[in-house]
Design an enzyme around this catalytic site. Structure first.
Site, PDB file in Angstrom:
ATOM      1  N   CYS A  89       0.809  -1.217   0.000  1.00  0.00           N
ATOM      2  CA  CYS A  89       0.000   0.000   0.000  1.00  0.00           C
ATOM      3  C   CYS A  89       0.843   1.269   0.000  1.00  0.00           C
ATOM      4  O   CYS A  89       0.367   2.331  -0.394  1.00  0.00           O
ATOM      5  CB  CYS A  89      -0.941   0.009   1.204  1.00  0.00           C
ATOM      6  SG  CYS A  89      -2.104  -1.362   1.206  1.00  0.00           S
ATOM      7  N   GLN A 156      -4.394  -9.008   6.589  1.00  0.00           N
ATOM      8  CA  GLN A 156      -4.645  -7.627   6.983  1.00  0.00           C
ATOM      9  C   GLN A 156      -5.932  -7.522   7.794  1.00  0.00           C
ATOM     10  O   GLN A 156      -6.041  -6.681   8.691  1.00  0.00           O
ATOM     11  CB  GLN A 156      -4.713  -6.733   5.751  1.00  0.00           C
ATOM     12  CG  GLN A 156      -5.814  -7.092   4.769  1.00  0.00           C
ATOM     13  CD  GLN A 156      -5.904  -6.124   3.616  1.00  0.00           C
ATOM     14  OE1 GLN A 156      -5.573  -4.966   3.746  1.00  0.00           O
ATOM     15  NE2 GLN A 156      -6.367  -6.603   2.468  1.00  0.00           N
ATOM     16  N   HIS A 347      -8.990   3.620  -1.784  1.00  0.00           N
ATOM     17  CA  HIS A 347      -7.578   3.262  -1.579  1.00  0.00           C
ATOM     18  C   HIS A 347      -7.093   2.492  -2.803  1.00  0.00           C
ATOM     19  O   HIS A 347      -7.127   1.255  -2.831  1.00  0.00           O
ATOM     20  CB  HIS A 347      -7.472   2.420  -0.304  1.00  0.00           C
ATOM     21  CG  HIS A 347      -6.114   1.890   0.012  1.00  0.00           C
ATOM     22  ND1 HIS A 347      -4.943   2.421  -0.490  1.00  0.00           N
ATOM     23  CD2 HIS A 347      -5.727   0.840   0.808  1.00  0.00           C
ATOM     24  CE1 HIS A 347      -3.909   1.737  -0.028  1.00  0.00           C
ATOM     25  NE2 HIS A 347      -4.364   0.770   0.750  1.00  0.00           N
ATOM     26  N   CYS A 377       0.166   2.180   6.746  1.00  0.00           N
ATOM     27  CA  CYS A 377       0.529   0.793   7.006  1.00  0.00           C
ATOM     28  C   CYS A 377       0.683   0.055   5.686  1.00  0.00           C
ATOM     29  O   CYS A 377       0.066   0.401   4.679  1.00  0.00           O
ATOM     30  CB  CYS A 377      -0.534   0.122   7.876  1.00  0.00           C
ATOM     31  SG  CYS A 377      -2.210   0.211   7.209  1.00  0.00           S
TER      32      CYS A 377
END
Length: 391
Positions: A89, A156, A347, A377
């Site tokens: 990410c 996650q 995102h 993160c």
């Protein structure tokens, strides 16, 4: 130490899965951002030393020297090189770090850092699902890794719930944070807060009409605690639902980074200065808590404190991530994600780093503020943190 300046920072508006950007090949989408960055800066594109593109799902349309394909689809000359990187990410935030390091080392003068991700056309996890379907090895976690950490895989979703449990967050805490993200994003859109950072994208609507995509598609102005609270929990007995997690999103973003010498030589007008950078790593099982030590590290390196920072961008992968970050660092909530975050705005994985950077720079400028800190993160228990100064 030599300086690295940001001369332009742009992004596309986010597109929902199978939404308004679904018809765009990701290389072409990234090319629109490159073109906008060069036009904004007013620089000869042949002067660009390198292009660094973050992308997570490097398969299908996002593979085969994808960063180079973004350049080849753009107006940049084919003399401009490019590379694709994956720090999950944080890929395009790491692209900024690499660009700044190249410029500050004196080895390069103008570098574009950016990211692209079409989560519609190349779904998250495609590299694994397609490998399984093809009958080849698909597990990235070797026996040695599984033995060392006592798990079969890193999740996650489990990591986010572990953080929620560790810090004592309830479902209501998560839902209220999610609602605030939508409310802030809706208010920002209404006020035109994103107008200067967004690259308009020409599209053809489902009705066959020509249109322009220039508004983030995932923001729900009519969101309520009741509607968010009605979404099913991700795991039985947990406190997280998809409504308190980042939205799947298509998008591209980027920043143009230049040295002080390049600024003078090309008559460029910087909009921000990179103050300091850090990347840290920790427990890959809980995974998503690392923005906390990364923030401490970058502040320490810069000789600054939380009170010195005017605005923060902490990626809203899941609601407990920024909530835990605020609690651990005693951060002022009024400075956090002031125009909403990934829960509302989406995102787009590899594009999110420079997406947040563009939003942070323009939010600081709009408020007449000076310093901003961005962190997020990343898979494997990693986090990048960056401090910028708006000029």
């Amino acid at each position: 130490m030599p300086e690295a300046y940001i001369v332009s920072a742009r992004r596309t508006a986010g597109g929902r899965r199978n939404g308004r950007l679904a018809g765009w090949h990701p290389a072409d989408l990234g090319a629109l951002v490159l073109n906008a960055l060069v036009a904004d800066a007013g620089v000869d594109p042949a002067a660009i030393d390198d292009v660094i593109i973050g992308c997570v799902s490097q398969v299908g349309e996002q593979t085969f020297a994808f960063g180079r394909n973004v350049v080849l689809a753009s107006s940049l000359p084919d003399s401009v090189p490019a590379v694709t990187i994956d720090r999950q990410c944080g890929s395009s935030q790491q692209a900024v770090h690499f660009a700044a390091q190249a410029v500050m080392s004196g080895l390069q003068d103008i570098v574009i850092a950016g990211g692209v991700e079409s989560m519609t056309r190349v779904p998250m996890g495609s590299a694994i699902t397609l490998a399984k379907a093809g009958g080849i090895g698909a597990n990235p976690f070797s026996g040695a890794i599984q033995k060392r950490y006592g798990v079969e895989m890193f999740s996650q979703f489990q990591g986010a719930q572990m953080i929620a449990d560790k810090y004592g967050f309830t479902r209501e805490d998560h839902d209220r944070f999610a609602l605030a993200s939508h409310e802030k994003a809706a208010a920002a859109m209404k006020a035109g807060a994103f107008d200067r950072e967004i690259v308009p994208v020409p599209i053809v609507t489902a009705d066959g009409e020509q249109a322009v995509h220039d508004r983030d598609e995932g923001v729900r102005a009519d969101a309520s605690l009741e509607s968010i609270g009605s979404v099913k929990l991700i795991s039985e007995g947990g406190t997280l639902s998809a409504a308190a997690a980042s939205q799947i999103c298509d998008g591209a973003s980027g920043v143009l980074v230049a040295s002080e010498a390049a600024v003078r030589a090309h008559g460029l007008k910087p909009i921000a200065r990179i103050v300091n950078l850090a990347v840290t790593a920790g427990d890959p099982v809980i995974m998503l808590e690392e923005p906390i030590p990364a923030t401490r590290r970058v502040l320490d390196r810069a000789g600054m404190t939380m009170k010195d920072i005017d605005l923060f961008e902490v990626n809203e992968a899941f609601a407990p991530i920024p909530l835990a970050w605020m609690k651990a660092l005693d951060a002022d909530p009024s400075k956090l994600n002031v125009n909403g975050g990934a829960i509302a705005l989406g995102h787009p994985l590899g594009a999110t780093g420079t997406k947040l950077m563009a939003t942070l720079i323009h939010a600081l400028k709009a408020r007449g503020k000076r310093y901003g800190l961005q962190t997020m993160c990343e898979g494997g228990g990693i986090a990048n943190a960056s401090i910028i100064e708006v000029l």
